[in-house]
Scaffold this active site. Structure first.
Site, PDB file in Angstrom:
ATOM      1  N   ASP A 104       0.795  -1.230   0.000  1.00 15.87           N
ATOM      2  CA  ASP A 104       0.000   0.000   0.000  1.00 15.87           C
ATOM      3  C   ASP A 104       0.829   1.283   0.000  1.00 15.87           C
ATOM      4  O   ASP A 104       0.318   2.353   0.311  1.00 15.87           O
ATOM      5  CB  ASP A 104      -0.945   0.015   1.202  1.00 15.87           C
ATOM      6  CG  ASP A 104      -0.204   0.019   2.532  1.00 15.87           C
ATOM      7  OD1 ASP A 104       1.000  -0.260   2.548  1.00 15.87           O
ATOM      8  OD2 ASP A 104      -0.846   0.304   3.553  1.00 15.87           O
ATOM      9  N   GLU A 105       2.099   1.203  -0.357  1.00 21.76           N
ATOM     10  CA  GLU A 105       2.900   2.427  -0.409  1.00 21.76           C
ATOM     11  C   GLU A 105       3.999   2.313  -1.459  1.00 21.76           C
ATOM     12  O   GLU A 105       4.458   1.217  -1.789  1.00 21.76           O
ATOM     13  CB  GLU A 105       3.498   2.774   0.952  1.00 21.76           C
ATOM     14  CG  GLU A 105       4.501   1.773   1.465  1.00 21.76           C
ATOM     15  CD  GLU A 105       5.180   2.235   2.741  1.00 21.76           C
ATOM     16  OE1 GLU A 105       5.456   3.440   2.875  1.00 21.76           O
ATOM     17  OE2 GLU A 105       5.457   1.375   3.594  1.00 21.76           O
TER      18      GLU A 105
END
Length: 357
Positions: A104-105
């Site tokens: 998620d990053e």
């Protein structure tokens, strides 16, 4: 050409995906993980649940006690990974080079597509691209993201942590020193619990304290001292890591004084395991081999390793195997000058089970 780096961080990713897919969960304290009736841990928590103190890796039974009305949802990892692929395609569509750090990053390097006469003008020129990326994620995926913008990875990550959720923060080169001054030392890359404690005991609690410190930080944190001083002034020349050809990952620490204090050694090993775990996950890798390295006061150096059937990436597994090797081989028979932890035989994907060969 001036550097322009984005740090893209999805907001409460697992929980947000569950809330998007199930309207009944929107606005509710969602806890992704094992139910509290079973032994398990929290994988993620919505912002509504975080207000009660619920966080990742917390035992589910503790989460239930803190948040009695929390709604437990079992994780759907395949679905999250698929969603992550959509997000990263949107990031790549900006024309940036992308280093995906986790599910998620990611870091985005937009230096080549944001030319300007000076560093801060280049950063300002990237703002429309950041807003467009956030809007595309919102409209096409019905999710929110936070973006930090700066001239390097260190500051971009700090910027993304500054205003969540759904935030957009730019740290200008002209104002970076003042921005950093009030932050706790833990905000800097590479400062874990052990390093933070050493700095705090010396009266260094904020980044401003590090900026003002007249002495050599190596006396407090060893060889990390010069790099830490650079980070305190917002200096970071680390490039994006775009290649996957990596065979091993390791970390080690040389102690100021030889020690056999189990508490100190365990804390050191735990911090190394957390760092290695993060680096494995950023590359979506798991390790079949875990190795410990010790050096004694007379510079005698020993390494011992163990191989597991399923690849590992969790810090807890790496830490437990490191402790196991130290104990099995009786390596702490006298004070240590250096302790290191490493992994090799890297494979994809990372597994969950621990089976000793």
């Amino acid at each position: 050409m001036f550097r322009v780096i984005f740090h893209l961080d999805m907001d409460a990713f697992y929980a947000s995906v569950e809330q998007r897919d199930n309207p009944a969960l929107r606005g509710q304290p969602v806890i992704v993980g094992a139910p509290p009736t079973q032994r398990g841990v929290v994988c993620a928590a919505s912002y509504e649940a975080r207000k009660f103190g619920v966080h990742s890796a917390m035992p589910s039974v503790t989460a239930r006690r803190l948040c009695p009305k929390g709604i437990f949802v079992r994780p759907h990892m395949d679905h999250y990974r698929e969603e992550s692929q959509h997000i990263m395609k949107l990031a790549a569509a900006t024309g940036a080079a992308v280093e995906q750090m986790s599910i998620d990053e990611a870091y985005l390097d937009l230096s080549a597509i944001c030319p300007a006469a000076d560093a801060d003008a280049a950063l300002r020129n990237s703002l429309p691209l950041a807003r467009q990326l956030k809007q595309r994620i919102r409209s096409e995926r019905q999710l929110t993201a936070t973006i930090g913008i700066a001239a390097n990875k260190l500051l971009a990550k700090i910027a993304s942590d500054h205003q969540k959720p759904d935030g957009l923060t730019l740290i200008a080169e002209a104002g970076k020193l003042q921005f950093l001054r009030p932050l706790p030392v833990r905000a800097l890359y590479g400062v874990g619990k052990v390093t933070e404690q050493a700095l705090n005991q010396a009266g260094l609690r904020t980044v401003g304290d590090l900026q003002d410190h007249p002495g050599d930080l190596r006396a407090l944190v060893g060889s990390f001292g010069p790099k830490l001083k650079q980070f305190a002034f917002g200096q970071d020349d680390r490039p994006l890591e775009l290649g996957d050809d990596i065979k091993s990952i390791s970390g080690e620490e040389t102690f100021l004084h030889d020690t056999e204090d189990r508490k100190v050694l365990r804390a050191c090993l735990r911090e190394q395991a957390q760092d290695i775990s993060g680096r494995l996950k950023r590359r979506r890798l798991g390790a079949h081999t875990v190795q410990v390295k010790v050096r004694y006061g007379d510079f005698t150096t020993l390494t011992r390793q163990i191989t597991v059937e399923e690849p590992l990436a969790e810090a807890g597994d790496l830490y437990r195997l490191g402790c196991f090797l130290l104990g099995r081989e009786k390596l702490v028979s006298r004070p240590l000058r250096l302790l290191g932890l490493g992994v090799a035989s890297l494979r994809e994907p990372a597994g969950q089970q621990l089976v000793l060969l």
